[in-house]
Design a protein around this motif. Structure first.
Motif, PDB file in Angstrom:
ATOM      1  N   ALA A 232      -5.055  -6.244   5.751  1.00  0.00           N
ATOM      2  CA  ALA A 232      -6.332  -5.613   5.398  1.00  0.00           C
ATOM      3  C   ALA A 232      -6.107  -4.197   4.882  1.00  0.00           C
ATOM      4  O   ALA A 232      -6.733  -3.760   3.900  1.00  0.00           O
ATOM      5  CB  ALA A 232      -7.268  -5.593   6.602  1.00  0.00           C
ATOM      6  N   LEU A 233      -5.201  -3.463   5.521  1.00  0.00           N
ATOM      7  CA  LEU A 233      -4.923  -2.090   5.101  1.00  0.00           C
ATOM      8  C   LEU A 233      -4.263  -2.052   3.727  1.00  0.00           C
ATOM      9  O   LEU A 233      -4.610  -1.222   2.877  1.00  0.00           O
ATOM     10  CB  LEU A 233      -4.039  -1.400   6.142  1.00  0.00           C
ATOM     11  CG  LEU A 233      -4.692  -1.167   7.511  1.00  0.00           C
ATOM     12  CD1 LEU A 233      -3.660  -0.672   8.514  1.00  0.00           C
ATOM     13  CD2 LEU A 233      -5.846  -0.182   7.397  1.00  0.00           C
ATOM     14  N   LEU A 234      -3.299  -2.945   3.497  1.00  0.00           N
ATOM     15  CA  LEU A 234      -2.638  -2.961   2.191  1.00  0.00           C
ATOM     16  C   LEU A 234      -3.630  -3.287   1.080  1.00  0.00           C
ATOM     17  O   LEU A 234      -3.647  -2.619   0.031  1.00  0.00           O
ATOM     18  CB  LEU A 234      -1.497  -3.975   2.188  1.00  0.00           C
ATOM     19  CG  LEU A 234      -0.773  -4.128   0.850  1.00  0.00           C
ATOM     20  CD1 LEU A 234      -0.089  -2.822   0.447  1.00  0.00           C
ATOM     21  CD2 LEU A 234       0.237  -5.263   0.897  1.00  0.00           C
ATOM     22  N   ARG A 235      -4.469  -4.290   1.281  1.00  0.00           N
ATOM     23  CA  ARG A 235      -5.431  -4.680   0.247  1.00  0.00           C
ATOM     24  C   ARG A 235      -6.465  -3.568   0.022  1.00  0.00           C
ATOM     25  O   ARG A 235      -6.923  -3.357  -1.109  1.00  0.00           O
ATOM     26  CB  ARG A 235      -6.111  -5.992   0.632  1.00  0.00           C
ATOM     27  CG  ARG A 235      -5.142  -7.149   0.804  1.00  0.00           C
ATOM     28  CD  ARG A 235      -5.844  -8.487   0.885  1.00  0.00           C
ATOM     29  NE  ARG A 235      -6.258  -8.942  -0.431  1.00  0.00           N
ATOM     30  CZ  ARG A 235      -7.033  -9.989  -0.653  1.00  0.00           C
ATOM     31  NH1 ARG A 235      -7.514 -10.685   0.385  1.00  0.00           N
ATOM     32  NH2 ARG A 235      -7.359 -10.345  -1.877  1.00  0.00           N
TER      33      ARG A 235
ATOM     34  N   TYR B 267      -2.596  -9.080  -4.765  1.00  0.00           N
ATOM     35  CA  TYR B 267      -1.315  -8.576  -4.266  1.00  0.00           C
ATOM     36  C   TYR B 267      -0.462  -7.915  -5.355  1.00  0.00           C
ATOM     37  O   TYR B 267       0.330  -7.021  -5.062  1.00  0.00           O
ATOM     38  CB  TYR B 267      -0.548  -9.683  -3.547  1.00  0.00           C
ATOM     39  CG  TYR B 267      -0.943  -9.757  -2.087  1.00  0.00           C
ATOM     40  CD1 TYR B 267      -0.313  -8.967  -1.139  1.00  0.00           C
ATOM     41  CD2 TYR B 267      -1.977 -10.585  -1.666  1.00  0.00           C
ATOM     42  CE1 TYR B 267      -0.674  -9.003   0.198  1.00  0.00           C
ATOM     43  CE2 TYR B 267      -2.356 -10.632  -0.326  1.00  0.00           C
ATOM     44  CZ  TYR B 267      -1.702  -9.833   0.599  1.00  0.00           C
ATOM     45  OH  TYR B 267      -2.082  -9.855   1.920  1.00  0.00           O
ATOM     46  N   LYS B 268      -0.621  -8.306  -6.591  1.00  0.00           N
ATOM     47  CA  LYS B 268       0.112  -7.622  -7.665  1.00  0.00           C
ATOM     48  C   LYS B 268      -0.356  -6.174  -7.791  1.00  0.00           C
ATOM     49  O   LYS B 268       0.458  -5.246  -7.928  1.00  0.00           O
ATOM     50  CB  LYS B 268      -0.086  -8.365  -8.992  1.00  0.00           C
ATOM     51  CG  LYS B 268       0.684  -7.745 -10.151  1.00  0.00           C
ATOM     52  CD  LYS B 268       0.490  -8.552 -11.430  1.00  0.00           C
ATOM     53  CE  LYS B 268       1.263  -7.927 -12.590  1.00  0.00           C
ATOM     54  NZ  LYS B 268       1.099  -8.706 -13.850  1.00  0.00           N
ATOM     55  N   THR B 269      -1.672  -5.980  -7.729  1.00  0.00           N
ATOM     56  CA  THR B 269      -2.207  -4.620  -7.796  1.00  0.00           C
ATOM     57  C   THR B 269      -1.852  -3.834  -6.541  1.00  0.00           C
ATOM     58  O   THR B 269      -1.554  -2.637  -6.613  1.00  0.00           O
ATOM     59  CB  THR B 269      -3.728  -4.662  -7.979  1.00  0.00           C
ATOM     60  OG1 THR B 269      -4.042  -5.405  -9.161  1.00  0.00           O
ATOM     61  CG2 THR B 269      -4.302  -3.260  -8.114  1.00  0.00           C
TER      62      THR B 269
ATOM     63  N   ALA C  97       1.506  -2.383  -6.892  1.00  0.00           N
ATOM     64  CA  ALA C  97       1.495  -1.197  -7.755  1.00  0.00           C
ATOM     65  C   ALA C  97       0.858  -0.012  -7.041  1.00  0.00           C
ATOM     66  O   ALA C  97       1.301   1.135  -7.205  1.00  0.00           O
ATOM     67  CB  ALA C  97       0.738  -1.512  -9.047  1.00  0.00           C
ATOM     68  N   GLY C  98      -0.179  -0.271  -6.247  1.00  0.00           N
ATOM     69  CA  GLY C  98      -0.807   0.802  -5.487  1.00  0.00           C
ATOM     70  C   GLY C  98       0.133   1.410  -4.470  1.00  0.00           C
ATOM     71  O   GLY C  98       0.147   2.631  -4.256  1.00  0.00           O
ATOM     72  N   ARG C  99       0.933   0.576  -3.836  1.00  0.00           N
ATOM     73  CA  ARG C  99       1.924   1.076  -2.880  1.00  0.00           C
ATOM     74  C   ARG C  99       2.958   1.943  -3.593  1.00  0.00           C
ATOM     75  O   ARG C  99       3.349   3.007  -3.088  1.00  0.00           O
ATOM     76  CB  ARG C  99       2.588  -0.094  -2.175  1.00  0.00           C
ATOM     77  CG  ARG C  99       3.646   0.284  -1.167  1.00  0.00           C
ATOM     78  CD  ARG C  99       4.017  -0.899  -0.270  1.00  0.00           C
ATOM     79  NE  ARG C  99       4.199  -2.124  -1.043  1.00  0.00           N
ATOM     80  CZ  ARG C  99       4.077  -3.346  -0.529  1.00  0.00           C
ATOM     81  NH1 ARG C  99       3.772  -3.521   0.736  1.00  0.00           N
ATOM     82  NH2 ARG C  99       4.259  -4.417  -1.289  1.00  0.00           N
ATOM     83  N   ASP C 100       3.390   1.518  -4.777  1.00  0.00           N
ATOM     84  CA  ASP C 100       4.338   2.330  -5.554  1.00  0.00           C
ATOM     85  C   ASP C 100       3.732   3.681  -5.911  1.00  0.00           C
ATOM     86  O   ASP C 100       4.426   4.704  -5.923  1.00  0.00           O
ATOM     87  CB  ASP C 100       4.743   1.594  -6.826  1.00  0.00           C
ATOM     88  CG  ASP C 100       5.677   0.416  -6.560  1.00  0.00           C
ATOM     89  OD1 ASP C 100       6.161   0.307  -5.416  1.00  0.00           O
ATOM     90  OD2 ASP C 100       5.904  -0.383  -7.478  1.00  0.00           O
ATOM     91  N   THR C 101       2.442   3.703  -6.220  1.00  0.00           N
ATOM     92  CA  THR C 101       1.754   4.957  -6.514  1.00  0.00           C
ATOM     93  C   THR C 101       1.816   5.898  -5.318  1.00  0.00           C
ATOM     94  O   THR C 101       2.051   7.108  -5.465  1.00  0.00           O
ATOM     95  CB  THR C 101       0.285   4.696  -6.890  1.00  0.00           C
ATOM     96  OG1 THR C 101       0.243   3.889  -8.068  1.00  0.00           O
ATOM     97  CG2 THR C 101      -0.461   5.993  -7.145  1.00  0.00           C
ATOM     98  N   MET C 102       1.624   5.349  -4.127  1.00  0.00           N
ATOM     99  CA  MET C 102       1.694   6.169  -2.921  1.00  0.00           C
ATOM    100  C   MET C 102       3.126   6.661  -2.682  1.00  0.00           C
ATOM    101  O   MET C 102       3.321   7.794  -2.224  1.00  0.00           O
ATOM    102  CB  MET C 102       1.192   5.375  -1.719  1.00  0.00           C
ATOM    103  CG  MET C 102      -0.261   4.925  -1.825  1.00  0.00           C
ATOM    104  SD  MET C 102      -1.397   6.278  -2.155  1.00  0.00           S
ATOM    105  CE  MET C 102      -1.159   7.274  -0.689  1.00  0.00           C
ATOM    106  N   PHE C 103       4.122   5.852  -3.002  1.00  0.00           N
ATOM    107  CA  PHE C 103       5.502   6.305  -2.872  1.00  0.00           C
ATOM    108  C   PHE C 103       5.766   7.503  -3.794  1.00  0.00           C
ATOM    109  O   PHE C 103       6.470   8.440  -3.410  1.00  0.00           O
ATOM    110  CB  PHE C 103       6.469   5.162  -3.213  1.00  0.00           C
ATOM    111  CG  PHE C 103       6.539   4.081  -2.158  1.00  0.00           C
ATOM    112  CD1 PHE C 103       6.129   4.312  -0.854  1.00  0.00           C
ATOM    113  CD2 PHE C 103       7.027   2.820  -2.484  1.00  0.00           C
ATOM    114  CE1 PHE C 103       6.207   3.318   0.110  1.00  0.00           C
ATOM    115  CE2 PHE C 103       7.102   1.818  -1.526  1.00  0.00           C
ATOM    116  CZ  PHE C 103       6.688   2.073  -0.230  1.00  0.00           C
ATOM    117  N   ARG C 104       5.214   7.446  -4.980  1.00  0.00           N
ATOM    118  CA  ARG C 104       5.380   8.581  -5.905  1.00  0.00           C
ATOM    119  C   ARG C 104       4.757   9.842  -5.316  1.00  0.00           C
ATOM    120  O   ARG C 104       5.313  10.933  -5.430  1.00  0.00           O
ATOM    121  CB  ARG C 104       4.745   8.267  -7.258  1.00  0.00           C
ATOM    122  CG  ARG C 104       5.439   7.174  -8.051  1.00  0.00           C
ATOM    123  CD  ARG C 104       4.879   7.107  -9.467  1.00  0.00           C
ATOM    124  NE  ARG C 104       5.316   5.915 -10.156  1.00  0.00           N
ATOM    125  CZ  ARG C 104       4.599   4.783 -10.222  1.00  0.00           C
ATOM    126  NH1 ARG C 104       3.412   4.718  -9.650  1.00  0.00           N
ATOM    127  NH2 ARG C 104       5.075   3.735 -10.864  1.00  0.00           N
TER     128      ARG C 104
END
Length: 511
Positions: free
Chosen positions: A353-356, A368-370, A373-380
């Motif tokens: 739920a948190l990831l979505r 899940y594809k988005t 990408a959202g997780r990668d944005t947070m890593f940046r």
């Protein structure tokens, strides 16, 4: 002479391995082996010698105090939740809340809502969840009823419709094994959820061997639309090898396996693949029991955007309404509590739920594809290099296609420690002697265990721990950030845990 040297070396080596797991000072007062020597000893002996072991521990920004294959990408299991809860806390904030709304396009006249009432989910995983401090389902329904009471509504000339359109895409990653749906750790999360999207099945026992356990089989909550069929049989004794599989396409489930005749009943938990429909049914019943009149029953919004009243005919029904007026809303407990429950109970459902929600909040979609990408944005945002040390396909760690290196975990945890939300993030993590870490560092004093904040992760032949060790002197710059990961250690699981405990204890004694 050569034989004497070889024997002496073997004795010394064996003695060092046996004594290496004692973090305290030796009886003669000499200092124990360093953490690095301990890990080297563990890595050179079974069961780790033929397995995969990766370890990294750093103090401050650059002082490496322990390193063993730190760049190997390993299955992280539930250590993945460290990343999911961290980016959720960073993006949304500790006091953020999920919102669920009641909506309609229909007029209200003389106490009657002249049309359908929609329960529009916003991804809240806590509706009906069984955690201390989280409202019970009846409390949430009472809030929703109060919205209707405030508008004078006592009759609905239409349906109660569960609407989960807020989250796009399939509710589970492609890499998950569907067989896991027969267990309560399966974490399929949609935009409108109830009871953490699980169903409890009660299977009555038999009276003699080789009987088919055919019923009456009951469910909690009671779901009249769910057809549960059984091919399970009885056996002698107390054995219980029952399992259940729900269909992802139709409202049915299948009980299989065997149950010993000495059992009066057995209980199973399966995934509910129709949570919005279930929520609509339960709220419909709640209103009726409280004196409301509802003319057309309940339904949900199907994947094609149609109103489904019959799950056995999922493509039938009119198009669901859009652009509706909000009649009122309810909010979840704050995110910091949700993340604490997620980490301390290792809740796969909450993690997904948190990831979505992060994907929806950062990039506007929850497929899940988005989300990836959202997780990668947070890593940046955290200053982490992309595609370096990790491959992640879900939020909970249930997938066996996740791969993360100890080095990446340490860099992520170090970056999180420099954010404003870190105190809440740290507080959410389990500690030895409690919850999922009840048996960790059990022989160590509370004064030591209270300085350790870490997340465990386990799958078949996978054991991992990552987190923080706070310093005795209270100086944050001396905090140890660590990650210890093992894969394919096929020996005794309890022995593997003891080995990893010894590493964590040694690190803690050095700090």
């Amino acid at each position: 002479m050569h034989r004497f040297l070889y024997c002496s070396a073997a004795i010394i080596c064996g003695f060092s391995i046996l004594t290496a797991f004692r973090p305290a000072l030796q009886e003669d007062g000499a200092k124990p082996e360093s953490a690095q020597c301990l890990v080297d000893s563990i890595g050179s002996a079974e069961p780790m010698r033929s397995a995969l072991l990766g370890v990294l521990a750093v103090k401050g920004d650059c002082d490496t105090i322990l390193s063993y294959n730190p760049y190997n990408k390993l299955l992280p299991a539930s250590n993945t939740k460290l990343i999911t809860t961290g980016i959720a806390m960073l993006q949304l904030g500790p006091d953020w809340q999920f919102t669920t709304t009641l909506q309609s396009n229909s007029s209200i006249c003389n106490g009657e809502l002249n049309g359908d009432l929609y329960i529009v989910g916003g991804g809240d995983p806590t509706i009906g969840a069984n955690y201390d401090g989280t409202p019970k389902l009846e409390e949430t329904f009472t809030q929703w009823k109060a919205i209707l009471d405030s508008l004078g509504v006592k009759k609905i000339n239409g349906k109660i419709i569960g609407d989960g359109r807020y989250f796009e895409g399939d509710p589970i990653p492609d890499s998950w094994e569907l067989f896991d749906m027969g267990y309560d750790y399966f974490g399929a999360c949609e935009a409108l959820n109830v009871y953490q999207n699980t169903i409890r099945i009660k299977v009555p026992g038999g009276t003699a061997p080789d009987q088919i356990l055919s019923g009456p089989i009951s469910t909690k909550p009671e779901l009249p639309w769910l057809n549960v069929e059984s091919e399970a049989v009885t056996t002698r004794g107390l054995g219980n090898k029952l399992y259940a599989l729900p269909s992802i396409l139709r409202p049915c489930a299948y009980v299989k396996g065997t149950l010993g005749v000495k059992h009066k009943a057995a209980y199973l938990k399966i995934t509910n693949n129709f949570p919005a429909y279930t929520c609509a049914q339960l709220f419909h019943n709640f209103l009726v029991n409280n004196g409301f009149e509802i003319s057309d029953g309940y339904a949900d919004v199907g994947p094609l955007g149609n109103v489904r009243t019959d799950l056995n005919n999922p493509h039938q029904g009119p198009d669901a309404q859009t652009g509706m007026a909000v009649l009122g809303s309810s909010r979840s407990v704050p995110l910091k509590q949700i993340i604490t429950d997620c980490n301390r109970d290792s809740d796969n459902f909450y993690a997904e739920a948190l990831l979505r929600t992060v994907g929806k909040n950062v990039l506007g979609a929850a497929d899940y594809k988005t989300c990836k990408a959202g997780r990668d944005t947070m890593f940046r945002r955290l200053g982490l290099r992309l595609r370096d040390g990790y491959k992640l396909v879900d939020g909970s760690g249930l997938s066996r296609q996740n791969y993360v290196s100890p080095d990446f975990f340490v860099r992520f945890l170090t970056a999180m420690s420099k954010t404003p939300v870190f105190p809440h993030y740290l507080e959410s993590l389990p500690q030895p002697g409690k919850g999922t870490l009840e048996f960790r560092l059990r022989n160590e004093p509370d004064s030591l265990k209270n300085r350790v904040f870490m997340k465990s992760g386990s799958l078949s032949d996978v054991v991992c721990f990552s987190g923080y060790i706070l310093p005795q002197d209270g100086n944050p710059e001396n905090t140890i950030v660590f990650s210890i990961m093992t894969n394919n250690a096929t020996g005794s699981v309890s022995h593997v845990y003891k080995l990893l405990d010894s590493i964590i204890a040694r690190l803690t004694h050095e700090n």
